[in-house]
Enzyme design. Structure first.
Site, mmCIF file in Angstrom:
data_model
loop_
_atom_site.group_PDB
_atom_site.id
_atom_site.type_symbol
_atom_site.label_atom_id
_atom_site.label_comp_id
_atom_site.label_asym_id
_atom_site.label_seq_id
_atom_site.Cartn_x
_atom_site.Cartn_y
_atom_site.Cartn_z
ATOM 1 N N GLU A 168 -9.071 5.538 -4.480
ATOM 2 C CA GLU A 168 -8.271 5.199 -3.648
ATOM 3 C C GLU A 168 -8.985 5.285 -2.193
ATOM 4 O OE1 GLU A 168 -4.439 7.110 -3.963
ATOM 5 O OE2 GLU A 168 -4.469 6.262 -6.153
ATOM 6 N N ASN A 205 -11.965 3.861 -8.167
ATOM 7 C CA ASN A 205 -10.443 3.336 -8.675
ATOM 8 C C ASN A 205 -9.547 3.015 -7.389
ATOM 9 O OD1 ASN A 205 -10.888 3.873 -11.338
ATOM 10 N ND2 ASN A 205 -9.122 5.263 -11.804
ATOM 11 N N HIS A 207 -0.194 0.279 -11.491
ATOM 12 C CA HIS A 207 1.112 0.930 -11.274
ATOM 13 C C HIS A 207 2.040 -0.252 -10.712
ATOM 14 C CE1 HIS A 207 -0.229 4.903 -12.058
ATOM 15 N NE2 HIS A 207 -0.956 4.794 -10.992
ATOM 16 N N GLU A 213 -4.545 3.123 -14.956
ATOM 17 C CA GLU A 213 -3.351 3.682 -14.882
ATOM 18 C C GLU A 213 -2.179 3.291 -14.906
ATOM 19 O OE1 GLU A 213 -3.530 6.320 -11.128
ATOM 20 O OE2 GLU A 213 -5.456 6.688 -11.222
ATOM 21 N N ASP A 231 1.479 1.691 -15.676
ATOM 22 C CA ASP A 231 2.828 1.819 -16.032
ATOM 23 C C ASP A 231 3.453 0.678 -15.149
ATOM 24 O OD1 ASP A 231 2.867 2.951 -13.294
ATOM 25 O OD2 ASP A 231 2.948 4.909 -14.346
#
Length: 334
Positions: free
Chosen positions: A148, A189, A225, A253, A255
């Protein structure tokens, strides 16, 4: 016709629709893995651990928190890997790939890093030491080196690292990781880079810059996400754009959360959304795998972070498969 082209047909014969398992379908689609994040507290839950070790669904594991800076170097020069090793050894015992997470992030830093008032040279040395030690300890695994680095508008995040060193910390971390494990896959990432836009452009520009300087960079991790009904229409094209830079990509990651309570309509849309994301990775040859950010709503990070939202995972609170599971199956088979 190559032998691998027969694999999906063979799997369909063994596993009728609805019973195909996620990791098997991922490898049949030519991917390296389908996996999940986990964290140490839930390892006391025996039914959870049993499914976590089900390599037909998961043949890759990411440690959610126990390899981050605060967990591994709580005081300067003092490293502890006990919690991270627990997850690493669990993965090893099942023959699962371990994805490291992470060398440098602006969150979950011990106060000695954030409040040390280090100058440029000292902080770069600290970054190099931390990354080198971490990657050496888990040599042979796949680390996410930088996590990030951007704001949503594409500007660099004002972390202690950027404020002190500019972008130098990024190349320092990557070079240190490569020296510690020449075989490691080095990733950057970030979130909100699923579709095209300012942040994705910034990531692409960073990768181009690193490559032009000879800084090692192997992949871009797209966190994903996401929100039910809001999967970017440019996801597949954006993954391909990243691959066109000469790196691989992974969805790291995944979801897909909803506003609670869940309804049949929301669960149906979530199923379609998971299918869309998985198919996008399948369709891009340079997308090497997908990791969901824990597999059950029981241990999802979402409700604790996004008030009133949740139900983001393919299994529910009771470890029962939701329609989202079938969405993943459909995505690999589509």
């Amino acid at each position: 016709m190559h032998a691998k082209n027969f694999i999906p047909i063979l799997l369909l014969a063994i596993f009728p629709k609805g019973y195909c398992q996620l990791a098997q379908l991922a490898t049949a689609a030519g991917k390296l893995y389908f996996g999940t994040a986990t964290d140490n507290p839930e390892l006391t839950d025996s039914p959870y651990v049993t499914q976590l070790g089900n390599t037909a669904d998961f043949h890759q594991i990411t440690a959610g928190n126990s390899m981050k800076w605060d967990a591994t170097e709580p005081s300067r020069g003092t490293f502890t890997f006990t919690a991270g090793d627990t997850i690493a050894n669990l993965a090893l015992s099942h023959g699962q790939i371990l994805r490291g997470h992470n060398c440098v992030w602006h969150n979950q830093l011990p106060s000695w890093v954030t409040s040390g008032n280090f100058n440029n040279a000292t902080l770069l040395s600290i970054v190099q030491t931390h990354c080198s030690t971490l990657v050496s300890h888990y040599k042979g695994k796949i680390p996410d080196t930088i996590l990030e680095p951007f704001n949503d508008d594409g500007t660099f995040r004002q972390s202690v690292f950027f404020t002190t060193t500019g972008t130098a910390y990024i190349s320092a971390a990557l070079r240190a990781a490569r020296a510690a494990d020449p075989a490691a896959k080095l990733y950057i990432n970030d979130f909100n880079i699923e579709g095209t836009g300012a942040k994705s452009t910034a990531m692409a520009n960073l990768v181009r810059s690193l490559k032009s300087q000879g800084v090692p960079i192997d992949g871009i991790g797209v966190q994903a996400h996401l929100i039910v009904g809001e999967v970017p229409s440019t996801l597949q094209q954006n993954l391909q754009n990243f691959v066109n830079l000469g790196v691989e990509v992974a969805i790291t990651e995944l979801d897909i959360r909803m506003t609670l309570p869940s309804t049949q309509a929301l669960l149906t849309q979530q199923q379609q959304d998971y299918q869309t994301v998985i198919h996008a990775c399948k369709a891009v040859s340079g997308c090497v795998g997908v990791t969901i950010w824990d597999w059950t709503d029981k241990y999802s990070w979402v409700p604790g972070t996004f008030s009133g939202q949740g139900a983001a995972c393919p299994w529910d609170q009771n470890l029962v498969k939701k329609p989202a599971y079938q969405g993943i199956v459909n995505g690999w088979m589509q």
